[in-house]
Design an enzyme around this catalytic site. Sequence first.
Site, PDB file in Angstrom:
ATOM      1  N   SER A  17      -4.200  -2.634   9.306  1.00 21.74           N
ATOM      2  CA  SER A  17      -5.787  -2.647   9.468  1.00 21.74           C
ATOM      3  C   SER A  17      -5.903  -3.773   8.267  1.00 21.74           C
ATOM      4  CB  SER A  17      -6.338  -1.396   8.954  1.00 21.74           C
ATOM      5  OG  SER A  17      -6.087  -0.831   7.648  1.00 21.74           O
ATOM      6  N   ASN A  18      -5.487  -4.095   7.167  1.00 21.30           N
ATOM      7  CA  ASN A  18      -5.953  -5.077   6.439  1.00 21.30           C
ATOM      8  C   ASN A  18      -5.746  -6.246   6.981  1.00 21.30           C
ATOM      9  OD1 ASN A  18      -6.967  -4.146   3.474  1.00 21.30           O
ATOM     10  ND2 ASN A  18      -5.305  -2.934   4.025  1.00 21.30           N
ATOM     11  N   HIS A 113      -3.745  -2.863  -3.620  1.00 18.79           N
ATOM     12  CA  HIS A 113      -3.142  -1.934  -4.107  1.00 18.79           C
ATOM     13  C   HIS A 113      -4.368  -0.668  -4.231  1.00 18.79           C
ATOM     14  CE1 HIS A 113      -0.195   0.683  -5.939  1.00 18.79           C
ATOM     15  NE2 HIS A 113      -1.247   1.096  -6.912  1.00 18.79           N
ATOM     16  N   GLU A 147       6.593  -7.684 -12.610  1.00 20.49           N
ATOM     17  CA  GLU A 147       6.509  -6.445 -12.729  1.00 20.49           C
ATOM     18  C   GLU A 147       5.535  -5.734 -11.439  1.00 20.49           C
ATOM     19  OE1 GLU A 147       5.611  -8.162 -15.693  1.00 20.49           O
ATOM     20  OE2 GLU A 147       7.676  -8.485 -15.544  1.00 20.49           O
TER      21      GLU A 147
HETATM   22  C1  GAR Z   1      -3.355  -0.105   2.230  1.00 21.22           C
HETATM   23  O1  GAR Z   1      -4.026   1.097   1.970  1.00 21.22           O
HETATM   24  C2  GAR Z   1      -2.709  -0.865   1.067  1.00 21.22           C
HETATM   25  O2  GAR Z   1      -3.755  -0.690  -0.157  1.00 21.22           O
HETATM   26  C3  GAR Z   1      -1.565  -0.191   0.646  1.00 21.22           C
HETATM   27  O3  GAR Z   1      -0.982   0.115   1.940  1.00 21.22           O
HETATM   28  C4  GAR Z   1      -2.075   0.397   2.791  1.00 21.22           C
HETATM   29  C5  GAR Z   1      -1.721  -0.499   3.914  1.00 21.22           C
HETATM   30  O4  GAR Z   1      -2.646  -0.162   5.070  1.00 21.22           O
HETATM   31  N1  GAR Z   1      -0.721  -0.798  -0.145  1.00 21.22           N
HETATM   32  C6  GAR Z   1       0.186  -0.326  -0.848  1.00 21.22           C
HETATM   33  O5  GAR Z   1       0.342   0.993  -1.157  1.00 21.22           O
HETATM   34  C7  GAR Z   1       0.775  -1.210  -1.892  1.00 21.22           C
HETATM   35  N2  GAR Z   1       1.483  -0.673  -2.858  1.00 21.22           N
HETATM   36  P1  GAR Z   1      -2.884  -1.259   6.377  1.00 21.22           P
HETATM   37  O6  GAR Z   1      -1.284  -1.386   6.883  1.00 21.22           O
HETATM   38  O7  GAR Z   1      -3.467  -0.602   7.288  1.00 21.22           O
HETATM   39  O8  GAR Z   1      -3.317  -2.630   6.044  1.00 21.22           O
END
Ligand code: GAR
Length: 223
Positions: A17-18, A113, A147
Amino acid sequence: MTTPPLTLAVLASGRGSNLQALQDAIAAGALGARIVGVFSDKPACGAIAIARAHGLHTVAVSPRDCANRAAHDEALFSEVAAVQPDLIVCAGYMRIIGAASVRRFEGRMINIHPSLLPKYPGLDTHARTIAAGDREHGATVHAVIPELDAGPLLAQVRFAVLPGDDAAALARRLLPREHALLVATAGLFAQRRVQLHADHALLDGRRLSAPLLLDAANHLIGA
Ligand code: GAR
């Protein structure tokens, strides 16, 4: 002189979705960028399907097809290097990236994140927010350093945790705010206003002492 579109490589492992939000903003003319490739460790993930539907270049390398973590990183990131992106956006890329690959793209990689970093690096951020009894939750865009989830913080979106909220409710409320945060932050890169260093970020040549905050109108306060 007009600024050329920022070329983006998007890394994703999940629903995508991002990625969709970035693509929508570009299509709407709201983000001066171009996605030059979508890269994944999960060939069957939603992000790869979305990328294909938009006719974007996709590369998916399954860790199962690689001898070890370093070999997987090398296989995927040599494909990323081949498209010569101005910026690499980790948008739900769920594998830890080895230090060698992070250093290869130093200053050119950001991650979104789902927590108010430095709180809750790693997984289960919504549940950890609830368990801690926090009054606020949110998301952070930060520079990627070796990190995990520890690089300089660029921008955050914050909202109140309400009585009765559980982890699922937080995740649901956060997602559209994440999308706006990622698009707004990518916009600063598209305007060539941000420079990333290992221990700090510069906005318009000035050191960011705290992450920018996204307001309700989806503007980054102070930017
Ligand atoms: C999002 O909530 C992003 O912040 C998270 O994964 C999801 C991806 O959603 N990322 C992490 O947890 C990274 N550590 P999406 O596939 O619908 O964009």
